[in-house]
Design a protein around this motif. Structure first.
Motif, short mmCIF file in Angstrom:
data_model
loop_
_atom_site.label_atom_id
_atom_site.label_comp_id
_atom_site.label_asym_id
_atom_site.label_seq_id
_atom_site.Cartn_x
_atom_site.Cartn_y
_atom_site.Cartn_z
N ALA A 202 0.83 -1.21 0.00
CA ALA A 202 0.00 0.00 0.00
C ALA A 202 0.86 1.26 0.00
CB ALA A 202 -0.92 -0.01 1.22
N GLU A 203 2.11 1.13 0.49
CA GLU A 203 2.99 2.30 0.62
C GLU A 203 3.79 2.60 -0.65
OE1 GLU A 203 3.03 -0.23 2.93
OE2 GLU A 203 1.66 0.87 4.26
N SER A 204 3.74 1.68 -1.62
CA SER A 204 4.58 1.87 -2.81
C SER A 204 3.89 1.34 -4.05
CB SER A 204 5.92 1.16 -2.61
OG SER A 204 6.66 1.14 -3.80
N ASP A 205 4.23 1.93 -5.20
CA ASP A 205 3.72 1.44 -6.47
C ASP A 205 4.68 0.45 -7.12
OD1 ASP A 205 1.36 2.89 -6.45
OD2 ASP A 205 2.30 4.67 -7.30
N LEU A 206 5.78 0.17 -6.42
CA LEU A 206 6.79 -0.75 -6.95
C LEU A 206 6.24 -2.18 -6.98
CD1 LEU A 206 9.80 -1.04 -7.83
CD2 LEU A 206 10.30 -1.59 -5.43
N LEU A 207 6.38 -2.85 -8.13
CA LEU A 207 5.94 -4.24 -8.27
C LEU A 207 7.14 -5.15 -8.06
CD1 LEU A 207 3.56 -4.01 -11.38
CD2 LEU A 207 2.95 -4.09 -8.96
N THR A 208 7.03 -6.06 -7.09
CA THR A 208 8.13 -6.93 -6.70
C THR A 208 7.81 -8.38 -7.01
OG1 THR A 208 8.65 -5.39 -4.91
CG2 THR A 208 9.64 -7.58 -4.79
N PRO A 209 8.75 -9.13 -7.62
CA PRO A 209 8.48 -10.54 -7.96
C PRO A 209 8.52 -11.47 -6.75
CG PRO A 209 10.70 -9.94 -8.62
CD PRO A 209 10.06 -8.69 -8.11
N GLN B 248 25.68 -13.85 2.62
CA GLN B 248 26.19 -12.71 1.86
C GLN B 248 25.02 -11.82 1.48
OE1 GLN B 248 29.32 -11.75 0.99
NE2 GLN B 248 28.49 -9.99 -0.09
N THR B 249 25.18 -10.52 1.59
CA THR B 249 24.12 -9.59 1.23
C THR B 249 24.25 -9.19 -0.24
OG1 THR B 249 23.98 -8.73 3.48
CG2 THR B 249 23.05 -7.37 1.74
N PHE B 250 23.17 -9.38 -0.97
CA PHE B 250 23.09 -8.93 -2.36
C PHE B 250 21.91 -7.96 -2.43
CE2 PHE B 250 25.24 -12.97 -2.69
CZ PHE B 250 26.16 -12.79 -3.71
N GLY B 251 22.20 -6.67 -2.43
CA GLY B 251 21.12 -5.69 -2.43
C GLY B 251 20.27 -5.82 -1.18
N ASP B 252 18.99 -6.17 -1.37
CA ASP B 252 18.07 -6.31 -0.24
C ASP B 252 18.02 -7.74 0.30
OD1 ASP B 252 17.36 -3.66 -0.51
OD2 ASP B 252 15.74 -4.10 -1.93
N PHE B 253 18.81 -8.64 -0.30
CA PHE B 253 18.68 -10.05 0.05
C PHE B 253 19.89 -10.57 0.82
CE2 PHE B 253 16.86 -9.43 -4.29
CZ PHE B 253 15.53 -9.37 -3.89
N SER B 254 19.62 -11.36 1.85
CA SER B 254 20.67 -12.07 2.57
C SER B 254 20.65 -13.51 2.06
CB SER B 254 20.40 -12.04 4.08
OG SER B 254 21.40 -12.76 4.77
N VAL B 255 21.75 -13.94 1.49
CA VAL B 255 21.79 -15.21 0.77
C VAL B 255 22.74 -16.20 1.44
CG1 VAL B 255 22.40 -16.28 -1.45
CG2 VAL B 255 21.26 -14.05 -1.40
N GLU B 256 22.31 -17.46 1.53
CA GLU B 256 23.17 -18.52 2.05
C GLU B 256 24.35 -18.72 1.11
OE1 GLU B 256 22.74 -23.03 1.45
OE2 GLU B 256 21.62 -22.64 3.29
N LEU C 264 11.35 -13.18 -4.34
CA LEU C 264 12.38 -13.77 -5.18
C LEU C 264 13.72 -13.12 -4.87
CD1 LEU C 264 12.67 -15.75 -7.70
CD2 LEU C 264 12.81 -13.65 -9.07
N SER C 265 14.67 -13.95 -4.42
CA SER C 265 16.03 -13.47 -4.16
C SER C 265 16.84 -13.65 -5.44
CB SER C 265 16.68 -14.26 -3.02
OG SER C 265 15.95 -14.09 -1.83
N TYR C 266 17.32 -12.57 -6.00
CA TYR C 266 18.00 -12.68 -7.28
C TYR C 266 19.04 -11.58 -7.44
CZ TYR C 266 15.16 -8.72 -8.86
OH TYR C 266 14.59 -7.47 -8.98
N LEU C 267 19.89 -11.80 -8.44
CA LEU C 267 20.87 -10.80 -8.84
C LEU C 267 20.84 -10.71 -10.35
CD1 LEU C 267 23.30 -8.94 -8.09
CD2 LEU C 267 24.77 -10.93 -8.43
#
Length: 198
Positions: free
Chosen positions: A76-83, A126-134, A96-99
């Protein structure tokens, strides 16, 4: 007639019902499933198709092998569409955690149990952008700029070595599976047994 709803009221109720059916809760936050993703840049290897959510047909992005179906959610706070991926059995969404590097898309996944790292590697994140990845990191200081991750890319799953300094990803088939480790050990034992006979 008295008591009858106007066309405007009926339309408003229909819109509210549709909005309610398109709602999804992820980590205590309410999102709405997008019904239009025409403005979303498609990942390489993905095409727009259709899927159902709560009985409503919505557009999704599907990869060429049909392994990943991506729903796009909006808060509701954003118009950003996230997968997100959607587990139909449990009715749950997972971001979806991706690079994305150039034309290449790397979807991060958990290492399968059959993979065994070398002795000098240890599990970490490891942090990739907004994602913390194993991932796995090396105890060797000379390799501190590298981490090893498991990804889906170009229609295949593989281990990749990520260069944190240069921001590049390279396939790393040298990362052994447990079965390969066992086979190598058995081969070494066979050679030793053979040598003992001389």
């Amino acid at each position: 007639k008295e008591g009858e709803k106007t066309d405007e009221q009926l339309q408003q109720e229909a819109e509210e019902e549709l909005k309610s059916k398109l709602e999804a809760t992820v980590n205590d936050t309410t999102y709405s499933v997008a019904t239009d993703i025409s403005a979303v840049p498609m990942f390489t290897g993905f095409t727009v198709s259709a899927a159902e959510y709560n009985g409503i047909e919505v557009p999704v992005a599907t990869d060429e092998k049909g392994i990943y179906t991506l729903y796009y959610l909006k808060s509701a706070e954003s118009d950003l569409l996230t997968p997100y991926t959607y587990d139909k059995e449990n009715g749950t969404f997972k971001i979806l955690s991706y690079l994305s590097l150039g034309d290449n898309l790397y979807i991060f996944e958990t290492f399968p149990s059959e993979y065994k790292p070398y002795d000098d590697l240890y599990p970490s994140n490891q942090t990739f952008g907004d994602f913390s990845v194993e991932c796995f990191l090396s105890n060797n200081e000379k390799l501190s700029d590298f981490c090893y991750v498991y990804c889906y890319s170009g229609g295949e799953y593989s281990v990749y070595r990520y260069d944190k300094k240069e921001g590049t990803m390279q396939r790393y088939p040298e990362f052994l599976k447990t079965t390969e480790v066992l086979e190598n050990t058995e081969n070494e034992e066979t050679v030793m047994d053979f040598m003992d006979n001389f």
